[in-house]
Write a protein that holds these residues in place. Sequence first.
Motif: not given
Length: 284
Positions: A164-191
């Motif tokens: 569902f994402l371009e470019p593709p990323h795996k859902a293994n992010g440290q912040f959300s730790r989601s099974l489905f959503l990679p942290d790369e979907v999040i706006n890069p602003h630190p907040r």
Amino acid sequence: MGLLSLGTPLPWEQAKELAHEVRQHGIEQFLHIWRNTKNRQKDRLLWGDEIEYMLISLDRKNRRARLSQRGHELLSTLQIEENEMLNKANQTGEKPDLEALWRPEFGRYMIEGTPGHPYNSSVFDLTTVEANMKRRREIVASLMREDEMILSIGSYPQLGSGDFLEPPHKANGQFSRSLFLPDEVINPHPRFHTLAGNIRERRGSKVRINMPVFHDLNTPRPFIDPSIPYDRSLFPGDKEAKEGAALPDHIYMDAMGFGMGCCCLQITLQAPNVDLARRLYDQL
């Protein structure tokens, strides 16, 4: 989206030590503002709309549509004119004349657009609303690639599901730790990254969103969401789905991005006084 200031957000372990002080100062500041403004009268009735857009990348050859992460990139370009005119206004005192204002949102694929100036309460201003909405879409479209488009819909149908994402990323992010959503979907602003991580840490678990599935003749009973990777053990919270967070006959979602990643139309109004503001709030 509200005010975004530059700075370093605190992780929850540090922020919770200051929580009482922040609450206390917040209450005191609110009371101070309230006492100074509660008797204000005859402000102009002003209002404006905020529309959130999703940027979509189209793979026409393979007939695929994906969320594009270029939203943040486009936002930086869209804000150049605004920043230049505001700097000029600070030097000359002239009021900037902008067609639209652009703001970040939680998703890297999202852009928020508002009118450059608030609307008044006249009939004439009502006749300019649709034209301004159309113009905002034209401004964004002028910066898009041929294989991109913007959508104004509540939720992207494939958010968190498959390719569902371009470019593709795996859902293994440290912040959300989601099974489905990679942290790369999040706006890069630190907040935004800190917000996603702190909500999870404050709860002591990931968010639990369960949407009842619609049963038709071909839906198994019970319906067990086949998209859940029950066997993943990358983070401690991965076991939550297996331990009951994911309900039968429901679609399971485990990240705040499934809410904050949705788009909407919002209206902000300035009423002439507090009594009329309350009436508007109750009626709307």
